[in-house]
Design a protein around this motif. Structure first.
Motif, short mmCIF file in Angstrom:
data_model
loop_
_atom_site.label_atom_id
_atom_site.label_comp_id
_atom_site.label_asym_id
_atom_site.label_seq_id
_atom_site.Cartn_x
_atom_site.Cartn_y
_atom_site.Cartn_z
N PRO A 414 0.79 -1.24 0.00
CA PRO A 414 0.00 0.00 0.00
C PRO A 414 0.82 1.29 0.00
CG PRO A 414 -0.07 -1.08 2.15
CD PRO A 414 0.57 -2.05 1.22
N ARG A 415 2.01 1.29 0.60
CA ARG A 415 2.81 2.52 0.69
C ARG A 415 3.94 2.57 -0.32
NH1 ARG A 415 3.52 2.89 7.30
NH2 ARG A 415 1.28 2.84 7.82
N ASN A 417 6.18 3.30 -3.22
CA ASN A 417 6.27 4.32 -4.27
C ASN A 417 7.07 3.83 -5.47
OD1 ASN A 417 4.75 6.40 -3.23
ND2 ASN A 417 6.44 7.24 -2.06
N GLY A 440 -0.19 1.45 -4.71
CA GLY A 440 0.44 2.76 -4.52
C GLY A 440 1.67 3.04 -5.35
N SER A 442 4.45 4.16 -7.81
CA SER A 442 4.54 5.18 -8.85
C SER A 442 5.56 4.83 -9.91
CB SER A 442 4.89 6.54 -8.23
OG SER A 442 3.86 6.98 -7.39
#
Length: 986
Positions: A414-415, A417, A440, A442
């Motif tokens: 979830p966190r 990047n 999550g 990127s």
């Protein structure tokens, strides 16, 4: 008679008593008035906003000065403390301060005071605390401060003090806190500072340029808790005497030129929690004595010349949270018990020669945020425990020998990047995610592995994904249509796989894409015309596939395209002409025998110039004349309808516009008003257009020229809130610097904002440098522009509070006045616009393509070092005359091209100089090139600050008349030798 004498005596006694009682009060009144008058005199000598000293006034009722802002008095009304910090006060420090004789605490920090400390500062004999941190004070450190023997706290950091540290400061034996960091101090660090035995905190680093080493006498500072001598040029060995500092909590010696082994005596620092020796030239191994550092939380040894194995006790340190050992010569395995303490937050052991498997307990406590092990020799599978480590934010495991499959939940944490697993031997499929919760990540880089199977449809869950690289694998099947959900994707590389089927037209919804590589696959079918709606697309490669049909002519109108490759497919028909296609090489279309047209030098026959769809249409015959008539009448009817709607809408807009009042905020005295600014908003006055708005040139009634930038839809429709935009504009309006474009005023109504700037007649550096007049920018002008622009950015980074990160440094944002003096424009505005709801006008990555720092790929944020990288690209533009992208092919930017072309600086710089320049001072060119190389270092910590860049550019070596070079020559007229600027010694 005696009674009279007794009465007289009583009167005298009463009078004396009354005098004794009243005199102190009278004296207090005198002191009271004197201190109040001194403060009023100081107020008149300082330049600040009206509200800063609003309470500083003597009213008719005798308003007591002890209640004024920042003033504190004792019971007698004497001023004992003065705190005027953070008030944006400028000018010299008022000399009247030294007359406040009872002053014990003086705080002037975080202002813009200049000059030195006031003369006779030693008159403040009772002073215990002096804080002048973060101002513009200059000159030598005052020796007379050594007379203030009661001083316990002295902070002169963050200024421009120069010269050496006075040895007399050793007399300040009461000092508990001393900070001289962030100045321009030189010379050796006085060993006499070792006599300050009451010191608990000592800061000497950052921007100072000391010679010599760390005095061994510092081992006498037995009460020292915090020692920071980072980034100030000290050299030589680390004194073993520092091992005597038993109370030391923090030891920062990073970013210097320290050499030799790490003293084993540092293992005696039983209270040590933070140790940073990174960015030095230390050799040898990690001392075994470090096993006694049971309190250690942070251990930074990166970028040194250390070798040997990582001792096993590192994994047993009970409080270790951060371990950074990257870019050394460590070998062998990482201790397998690392992380078992349950406290580990960050691990970076990249760029070593480490082997073995990844420790399985790194995320034991669920706190691990950063794991970087790239560029080593790790093998074996990725621990399954990492697939459930929900705290992970950044994972970099590329360039190893890892095998096995990707843990099921790793990509969807979830966190998370960013995750990099490239250049390994991973097999299996890309895991599918069940459920609809967004992921999550990127950035995902899975390139150059042995992954197979199809791309999972759950790729659409990566709602924040910006970079997705799976090139160099064995992926098969079609691209799932769920790719349309990647609204923020900017870079997509599917090359060198086995993908098949057609490109989904839904990919055209990914409006932020600027890089697409689908080459060397088995894609087929026509090229979807919907892809031409991606207005940010810069690089597009579909070569070596099985595409057919015609190349949509809309591609030629895509102004953002700088590199395309349609080669080796089955395209047919006419190659589009005009637009960007006129700049591409013929090889772009090679291997498509059915393509034709003037661009390829082969005329098209009727059959060849018609696409299959057109050919099918031709078999149905020519459109009948009756059908044409119907179409014509329909168009006429639509035109009339649109005209009626337009008239009604225009009237409504006129009424709405009249109902909305414009508000103008001026940031200085102006000789024009709101109406003249609004009068400038004419189509004939447009001088530029961009994603953030339209720029108009306006001539005011007094003859003054301004540039007006029109920004639309800053707040949401119908909302009176601007999410802090106006407040930030107020901050920008107060900025004054010679090399920053001045914001003169701000106009706004319900849905439109206007920014009024001073006008720059010579436009932007980018337009001038890359246009027809680029050759007229002579070398001296270019160097001057580089220095001036650096000074503007330095002001934003180091002299603004809070600092301003530009986020979009590029040649088009450096404007030139009538004398070609450089002014940085649009500083910080991209961030403010994005924060204010106008993100639809912005790229999802802060910055412009070709200028974006590489660390964005794994930090997903930009800071002042990102600005430094972008400025380095601007320097390369000035040196080469080339654009950052588009001149080098295959998605290569100017930094990559420079590194490939310049094997050595002396020979390499002559290969890249702008051929339009007739004569260049070689030493200056090499110096500017060295500075550019430092600015574009891949690791942000290795880049200089803008203050250091200004220093280096200002210290350019003078070129002798015989040391000039012409780019048309193969060799310089006279060989020269120059050493690169060393950040460790400036």
């Amino acid at each position: 008679m005696r009674e009279l004498e007794k009465l007289a005596a009583k009167i005298i006694v009463v009078g004396l008593c009354a005098f004794v009682c009243v005199y102190p009060s009278m004296a207090n009144v005198s002191w009271f008035n004197e201190d109040a008058q001194l403060l009023i005199s100081m107020k008149s000598a300082m330049v600040a906003s009206n509200s800063a000293f609003e309470t500083w006034s003597i009213a008719s009722n005798g308003s007591p000065h002890c209640s004024w802002t920042g003033v504190q008095c004792d019971r007698r009304g004497r001023v004992v403390a003065l705190d005027i910090s953070n008030m944006n006060i400028s000018g010299p420090i008022p000399p009247q301060i030294v007359s406040l004789s009872e002053l014990r605490s003086l705080n002037l920090s975080n202002n813009v005071f200049n000059g030195g400390l006031p003369p006779n500062v030693s008159n403040l004999r009772n002073l215990e605390s002096l804080d002048v941190y973060n101002n513009n004070c200059s000159g030598p450190l005052p020796v007379e401060l050594s007379r203030l023997v009661n001083l316990k706290y002295l902070n002169l950091g963050g200024n421009y003090f120069s010269g050496s540290i006075p040895r007399e400061y050793a007399k300040l034996t009461s000092l508990e806190y001393l900070s001289l960091s962030g100045n321009d101090l030189t010379g050796a660090i006085p060993p006499e500072l070792g006599f300050l035995v009451n010191l608990k905190s000592l800061y000497l680093g950052y921007y100072n340029k000391f010679s010599g080493g760390i005095p061994p006498q510092f081992g006498n500072l037995s009460k020292l808790v915090y020692l920071d001598i980072a980034n100030c040029g000290v050299e030589g060995p680390i004194p073993s005497e520092l091992g005597r500092l038993e109370k030391l909590d923090t030891l920062f010696l990073q970013d210097n030129a320290l050499s030799g082994p790490i003293p084993p005596q540092l293992g005696r620092l039983g209270s040590l929690k933070s140790l940073d020796l990174s960015l030095n030239e230390l050799t040898g191994e990690i001392p075994m004595e470090f096993k006694e550092l049971k309190e250690l939380k942070l251990l930074n040894l990166f970028i040194n010349k250390l070798h040997g194995e990582i001792p096993s006790f590192i994994g047993d340190l009970p409080n270790l949270e951060v371990l950074q050992l990257w870019k050394n010569n460590f070998r062998g395995p990482v201790p397998q018990q690392l992380g078992q303490n349950g406290r580990l937050v960050e691990v970076d052991v990249s760029s070593n020669r480490l082997t073995g498997s990844i420790p399985p307990n790194l995320c034991n406590g669920g706190k691990l945020r950063i794991l970087i092990i790239l560029n080593n020799l790790f093998f074996g599978p990725i621990p399954e425990t990492l697939g459930t480590c929900n705290s992970l934010v950044r994972v970099r495991m590329g360039q190893n020998y890892l095998n096995g499959s990707i843990p099921a939940g790793l990509l969807y944490l979830p966190r998370l990047n960013m995750i990099e697993l490239h250049y390994n031997y991973l097999t299996g499929t890309i895991p599918e995610r069940k459920g609809k919760a967004p992921a999550g990540a990127s950035q995902i880089n899975l390139s150059n592995n042995h992954l197979g199977g199809s791309l999972p449809s759950s790729i659409g869950l990566f709602s924040a994904l910006q970079i997705f690289l799976v090139n160099g694998n064995r992926l098969t099947g079609p691209v799932p249509t769920e790719i349309r959900r990647l609204a923020h994707i900017t870079k997509l590389d599917f090359s060198r796989n086995r993908f098949s089927g057609s490109i989904p037209a839904e990919m055209g919804r990914c409006k932020a894409l600027n890089y697409i590589d689908l080459s060397q696959n088995k894609f087929s079918g026509p090229m979807p015309v919907q892809l031409t709606g991606m207005r940010n697309l810069n690089y597009f490669n579909v070569s070596r596939n099985r595409f057919n049909g015609s190349i949509p002519r809309e591609f030629a109108s895509m102004q953002s395209l700088s590199s395309v490759d349609f080669s080796y497919n089955n395209f047919s028909g006419l190659v589009p002409t005009g637009g960007q296609f006129s700049y591409f090489n013929v090889s772009t279309f090679a291997g498509n025998p059915a393509l034709c047209g003037p661009f390829l030098g082969s005329p098209c026959s009727v059959a060849a110039s018609t696409s299959p769809v057109q050919a099918q249409g031709n078999t149905k015959g020519v459109v009948s004349s009756s059908l044409k008539l119907v179409i014509g009448l329909a168009l006429l009817f639509c035109s009339l309808a649109f005209a009626v709607v337009a008239v009604v809408k225009a009237r409504a807009l006129r009424k709405d516009r009249d109902a909305r009042s414009w508000k103008m905020t001026a940031f200085q005295k102006l000789d024009f008003g709101r109406d003249e600014v609004l009068e400038s908003l004419k189509e004939d006055n447009v001088i530029g257009k961009g994603g953030a708005g339209i720029v108009y040139r306006g001539i005011m009634s007094n003859g003054e020229e301004v540039a007006v930038k029109k920004l639309m839809r800053i707040g949401s429709a119908g909302s009176t809130h601007d999410h802090g935009f106006s407040a930030e504009i107020q901050t920008l309006g107060r900025i004054r610097h010679r090399h920053i474009v001045r914001l003169l005023a701000f106009c706004s109504n319900h849905d439109t904002n206007l920014l009024v700037y001073e006008y720059m007649p010579n436009g932007s550096l980018g337009e001038l440098l890359h246009g027809n007049k680029g050759g007229h920018l002579h070398w001296q002008t270019r160097y001057k522009i580089a220095l001036e622009a650096a000074k503007g950015l330095c002001y934003l980074h180091h002299d603004c509070n809070p600092l301003i990160v530009h986020r979009d440094v590029k040649s088009n944002n450096i404007l030139l006045d009538s004398n070609f003096e450089a002014h940085v424009a649009d500083f910080g505005l991209a961030k403010f616009l994005q924060d204010s709801g106008a993100s639809e006008c912005m790229s999802s990555i802060a910055g412009s393509y070709g200028y974006i720092a590489p660390e964005y790929a794994y930090t997903l944020k930009v800071d002042e070092k990102s600005d430094v990288y972008s400025f380095g690209v601007v320097l390369l533009e000035l040196i080469t005359g080339r654009k950052p992208v588009g001149d080098f092919g295959d998605g290569v930017d100017i930094v990559q091209w420079m590194k490939k072309t310049t094997n050595s600086v002396r020979e390499g710089v002559t290969k890249i100089l702008d051929a339009r320049l007739s004569s260049i001072p070689l030493e200056e060119a090499m110096h500017l090139f060295f500075v550019a190389m430092l600015c574009v270092e891949e690791q942000s910590v290795e880049r200089p600050t803008m203050r250091e860049v200004v220093q280096m550019l200002a210290d350019c070596p003078k070129t002798k008349p015989t040391q000039y070079f012409s780019p048309s020559q193969k060799e310089p007229k006279k060989p020269v030798s120059i050493q690169p600027p060393n950040l460790l010694t400036i």
